[in-house]
Design an enzyme around this catalytic site. Structure first.
Site, PDB file in Angstrom:
ATOM      1  N   GLU A   1      -7.516 -20.830 -16.380  1.00 34.79           N
ATOM      2  CA  GLU A   1      -7.836 -21.503 -15.116  1.00 34.79           C
ATOM      3  C   GLU A   1      -8.993 -22.444 -15.392  1.00 34.79           C
ATOM      4  O   GLU A   1     -10.045 -22.002 -15.896  1.00 34.79           O
ATOM      5  CB  GLU A   1      -8.223 -20.505 -14.025  1.00 34.79           C
ATOM      6  CG  GLU A   1      -8.450 -21.185 -12.686  1.00 34.79           C
ATOM      7  CD  GLU A   1      -9.363 -20.436 -11.747  1.00 34.79           C
ATOM      8  OE1 GLU A   1     -10.256 -19.721 -12.205  1.00 34.79           O
ATOM      9  OE2 GLU A   1      -9.180 -20.566 -10.519  1.00 34.79           O
ATOM     10  N   ASP A   6      -4.099   3.798   2.685  1.00 35.02           N
ATOM     11  CA  ASP A   6      -5.536   3.519   2.878  1.00 35.02           C
ATOM     12  C   ASP A   6      -5.772   2.070   3.337  1.00 35.02           C
ATOM     13  O   ASP A   6      -6.906   1.622   3.438  1.00 35.02           O
ATOM     14  CB  ASP A   6      -6.324   3.823   1.589  1.00 35.02           C
ATOM     15  CG  ASP A   6      -5.969   2.886   0.433  1.00 35.02           C
ATOM     16  OD1 ASP A   6      -6.620   2.994  -0.638  1.00 35.02           O
ATOM     17  OD2 ASP A   6      -5.060   2.041   0.597  1.00 35.02           O
ATOM     18  N   ASP A  64       0.859  -1.199   0.000  1.00 31.33           N
ATOM     19  CA  ASP A  64       0.000   0.000   0.000  1.00 31.33           C
ATOM     20  C   ASP A  64       0.885   1.236   0.000  1.00 31.33           C
ATOM     21  O   ASP A  64       1.691   1.428   0.915  1.00 31.33           O
ATOM     22  CB  ASP A  64      -0.885  -0.030   1.258  1.00 31.33           C
ATOM     23  CG  ASP A  64      -1.654   1.269   1.461  1.00 31.33           C
ATOM     24  OD1 ASP A  64      -2.026   1.567   2.608  1.00 31.33           O
ATOM     25  OD2 ASP A  64      -1.867   1.989   0.450  1.00 31.33           O
ATOM     26  N   ASP A  76      -1.789  -1.201  -3.776  1.00 30.23           N
ATOM     27  CA  ASP A  76      -2.119  -0.458  -4.992  1.00 30.23           C
ATOM     28  C   ASP A  76      -0.983  -0.578  -6.019  1.00 30.23           C
ATOM     29  O   ASP A  76       0.085  -1.133  -5.723  1.00 30.23           O
ATOM     30  CB  ASP A  76      -2.392   1.013  -4.666  1.00 30.23           C
ATOM     31  CG  ASP A  76      -1.334   1.602  -3.748  1.00 30.23           C
ATOM     32  OD1 ASP A  76      -1.696   2.215  -2.721  1.00 30.23           O
ATOM     33  OD2 ASP A  76      -0.134   1.389  -4.020  1.00 30.23           O
ATOM     34  N   ASP A  85      -9.899 -16.516 -16.033  1.00 24.71           N
ATOM     35  CA  ASP A  85     -10.613 -17.037 -14.877  1.00 24.71           C
ATOM     36  C   ASP A  85     -11.673 -18.056 -15.293  1.00 24.71           C
ATOM     37  O   ASP A  85     -12.505 -17.764 -16.163  1.00 24.71           O
ATOM     38  CB  ASP A  85     -11.296 -15.837 -14.197  1.00 24.71           C
ATOM     39  CG  ASP A  85     -11.816 -16.127 -12.819  1.00 24.71           C
ATOM     40  OD1 ASP A  85     -11.002 -16.442 -11.945  1.00 24.71           O
ATOM     41  OD2 ASP A  85     -13.040 -16.048 -12.626  1.00 24.71           O
ATOM     42  N   ASP A 142      -5.395 -10.410 -15.565  1.00 31.42           N
ATOM     43  CA  ASP A 142      -6.365 -11.442 -15.181  1.00 31.42           C
ATOM     44  C   ASP A 142      -7.695 -11.137 -15.879  1.00 31.42           C
ATOM     45  O   ASP A 142      -8.332 -10.115 -15.595  1.00 31.42           O
ATOM     46  CB  ASP A 142      -6.542 -11.434 -13.653  1.00 31.42           C
ATOM     47  CG  ASP A 142      -7.033 -12.774 -13.116  1.00 31.42           C
ATOM     48  OD1 ASP A 142      -6.581 -13.164 -12.019  1.00 31.42           O
ATOM     49  OD2 ASP A 142      -7.856 -13.430 -13.805  1.00 31.42           O
ATOM     50  N   HIS A 185      -4.073 -17.214  -4.818  1.00 30.69           N
ATOM     51  CA  HIS A 185      -4.935 -16.413  -3.930  1.00 30.69           C
ATOM     52  C   HIS A 185      -6.173 -17.180  -3.475  1.00 30.69           C
ATOM     53  O   HIS A 185      -6.947 -16.667  -2.650  1.00 30.69           O
ATOM     54  CB  HIS A 185      -5.347 -15.137  -4.660  1.00 30.69           C
ATOM     55  CG  HIS A 185      -6.183 -15.413  -5.865  1.00 30.69           C
ATOM     56  ND1 HIS A 185      -5.687 -16.074  -6.987  1.00 30.69           N
ATOM     57  CD2 HIS A 185      -7.487 -15.178  -6.110  1.00 30.69           C
ATOM     58  CE1 HIS A 185      -6.661 -16.206  -7.865  1.00 30.69           C
ATOM     59  NE2 HIS A 185      -7.767 -15.674  -7.369  1.00 30.69           N
ATOM     60  N   ASP A 186      -6.373 -18.371  -4.038  1.00 28.98           N
ATOM     61  CA  ASP A 186      -7.530 -19.189  -3.657  1.00 28.98           C
ATOM     62  C   ASP A 186      -7.138 -20.377  -2.785  1.00 28.98           C
ATOM     63  O   ASP A 186      -8.020 -21.081  -2.276  1.00 28.98           O
ATOM     64  CB  ASP A 186      -8.213 -19.770  -4.903  1.00 28.98           C
ATOM     65  CG  ASP A 186      -8.889 -18.734  -5.757  1.00 28.98           C
ATOM     66  OD1 ASP A 186      -8.972 -18.958  -6.987  1.00 28.98           O
ATOM     67  OD2 ASP A 186      -9.325 -17.707  -5.210  1.00 28.98           O
TER      68      ASP A 186
END
Ligand code: TEU
Length: 557
Positions: free
Chosen positions: A256, A28, A24, A32, A201, A101, A329-330
């Site tokens: 994927e 915030d 970040d 980013d 995806d 992605d 990330h899954d």
């Protein structure tokens, strides 16, 4: 920008960034694009060639950006298109590439296409799957991946719409050629801006049985996978997209594909079929799912894992191409899931990495994997943010359908949030991820597990990954060698060879906390081999027993 060359992605290593948790820059509490630019030299030191960026498009953020409301913009939480340009240039200047992605099986229900479709707009009315109800309920019995039914009734349209994920993610109707043309345009728009390829995806969900028939019932709903994945027009749709958007371009495409088989992947990734370069398959990361699904996990059976990964190695050799991953990330962090995140954290993280990176295919390193980052071990549902996890807890635990303690144990072990806690840069406040309040809790073990300490320690997981990545560049046998499994029934040792032009690479890894002997064939055991890499100090010769979580890579010339 590196010179284009045929199949550059075969000798590349891809690094996946989950942008909201990476770095970040503006305080915030959410990562980013400018934060990523700050860390490009870190990625260069690691030696990765490509960055795969999880979605940064405008999104209502129901599914952390996998619900897109504008395909050709940047969500303000991540910055601007100019920030994206700076990231692209920063990568290209360092000889690295940027893969985006593409989430094109579904949009957000706030996408203008869906708004127009629900209002019956002439051009958009068939952009999604709209059906009348049946017997006062949904058109068929399908259940959603994220719990609940796969259909929602829309008052404006007066019909049900299909969403294999959340109601905020309506499935696009790829049977409609205008949908496909619109998706091709999105890909071409990013390629024109300088993207170097795409991760797509759930791309094998885009062809469904057009009759949308009921699936076999499991629990409260029918299984949609019987009729909604790997459908009759999938090869046609993928080939069409290749010809319209990728042909003649030096890009990486990875699809994927939950539920894809080796046989199907051999067709999808065979270059003569001009569909995709590679796929993400799920066999190996579904092996520890119990009868109640992913949140009902079972311990790893290494013999089954070896059989699965080896089947894919042999199955795609000379005909297709593998992606190589155990983290994303899954998925929960592999060092906690399949390794030992306590006593043997460094050893098991590096042994698992060695096993994967010496295989044939393109390795994918997920942010923090190169540090041996672990699961978050959060046991309070209030600490979770993931839609899949929270929906499961609400529909199964709060309703008493599953035992609360067992389910919470399953969530703690398997939730996607285990991979989504902030990247651990330093031992300082918030692991150096943000000066603000992070959107999800920072793992307290960042005190000892962080990039600053790892880069300074030649014995760290980071430098082992750096050496593995460098080996891939140095030895063609790692990229192009054929794969031969060894010791397939051994419950502790993962062993295989790679062979190219008479050279034999022998990979040995003890996936246990006990000493193990690799009972190798005589010619290998007696071979005069050069040790290319070990994960423990003072590695011995080929025949030496393997210490707990010891991995060795030997080259027999
Ligand atoms: O994931 C596809 C998928 O199968 C997911 O259901 C995931 O594997 C599952 O959560 C494991 O239990 C893709 C994205 O990677 C995921 O982040 C999105 O939530 C999903 O599609 C919908 O876009």
């Amino acid at each position: 920008m590196p010179e284009p060359s045929a199949d550059w992605w075969k000798s590349s290593v891809v690094y996946q960034i989950y942008p909201s948790s990476f770095k970040d820059s503006d305080g915030d509490g959410v990562g980013d694009l400018a934060g990523i630019v700050e860390k490009l030299d870190y990625l260069k030191l690691l030696g990765v060639d490509v960055v795969w960026l999880s979605p940064v498009y405008p999104s209502p953020w129901d599914d952390n950006g996998y619900d897109i409301s504008d395909y050709t913009g940047i969500d303000p939480r991540f910055g601007t298109l100019e920030d994206w340009d700076r990231l692209r240039d920063g990568l290209h200047e360092r000889g690295m590439r940027l893969v985006m992605d593409l989430v094109i099986n579904h949009t957000s229900d706030r996408h203008p296409w869906f708004t127009a479709s629900r209002e019956g707009d002439e051009d958009k009315k068939d952009f999604y799957f709209w059906r009348p109800g049946r017997d006062g309920g949904p058109p068929n019995n399908w259940g959603s991946v994220f719990s609940g039914p796969a259909w929602t009734y829309d008052q404006t349209r007066g019909e049900y719409y299909l969403h294999l994920f959340s109601p905020s993610q309506p499935d696009l109707n790829w049977e409609n050629p205008r949908v496909r043309a619109a998706v091709h345009e999105v890909a071409l728009w990013w390629l024109a801006r300088g993207a170097d390829g795409f991760r797509m995806d759930v791309i094998n969900f885009v062809s469904k049985n057009p009759k949308l028939p009921d699936g076999p019932v499991a629990g409260d709903y029918g299984i949609f996978a019987e009729h909604a994945i790997n459908g009759p027009r999938l090869h046609e749709f993928l080939h069409e997209m290749h010809e319209r958007a990728f042909a003649g371009r030096d890009v990486l495409t990875v699809g994927e594909m939950p539920g894809v088989s080796v046989e199907q992947a051999r067709i999808h990734t065979n270059p003569v079929n001009r569909e995709l370069d590679m796929v993400f398959q799920f066999e190996h990361v579904d092996l520890d799912h119990g009868p109640g699904g992913k949140f009902d996990p079972r311990p790893l059976d290494l013999v089954r894992l070896k059989a699965s990964l080896n089947r894919w190695q042999v199955g795609l050799n000379d005909r297709g191409w593998n992606s190589l991953y155990l983290n994303n990330h899954d998925q929960p962090r592999v060092v906690s899931r399949f390794g030992d995140d306590g006593r043997y954290r460094v050893e098991s993280a590096t042994a698992i990495a060695t096993t994967l990176h010496m295989m044939q295919g393109t390795p994918y390193v997920y942010q923090g994997e190169e540090l041996g980052m672990t699961n978050a071990h959060m046991d309070d549902i209030a600490d979770y943010r993931d839609l899949e996890t929270l929906n499961y807890h609400r529909t199964m635990v709060e309703t008493g359908k599953v035992d609360a303690n067992a389910a919470m144990a399953g969530i703690t072990r398997m939730s996607r949030d285990n991979a989504r806690t902030p990247m651990q840069w330093t031992a300082g406040a918030n692991a150096g991820f943000t000066t603000g309040t992070p959107w999800i809790g920072v793992n307290p073990n960042h005190i000892g597990i962080n990039a600053e300490a790892a880069v300074a320690d030649q014995g760290s997981v980071f430098h082992h990954y750096r050496r593995l990545i460098a080996l891939r560049k140095e030895h063609p046998v790692i990229v192009h060698g054929s794969f031969t499994p060894l010791l397939e029934e051994d419950p502790r040792v993962y062993a295989y060879t790679r062979t190219l032009n008479g050279q034999v690479l022998l990979v040995l890894a003890n996936w246990s906390g006990q000493r193990a002997e690799a009972e190798l064939p005589g010619d290998l055991a007696a071979a005069d081999a050069e040790l290319l890499l070990g994960n423990l100090p003072d590695p011995g010769p080929v025949a030496a027993p393997l210490r707990p979580w010891e991995a060795r890579v030997h080259l027999i010339r």
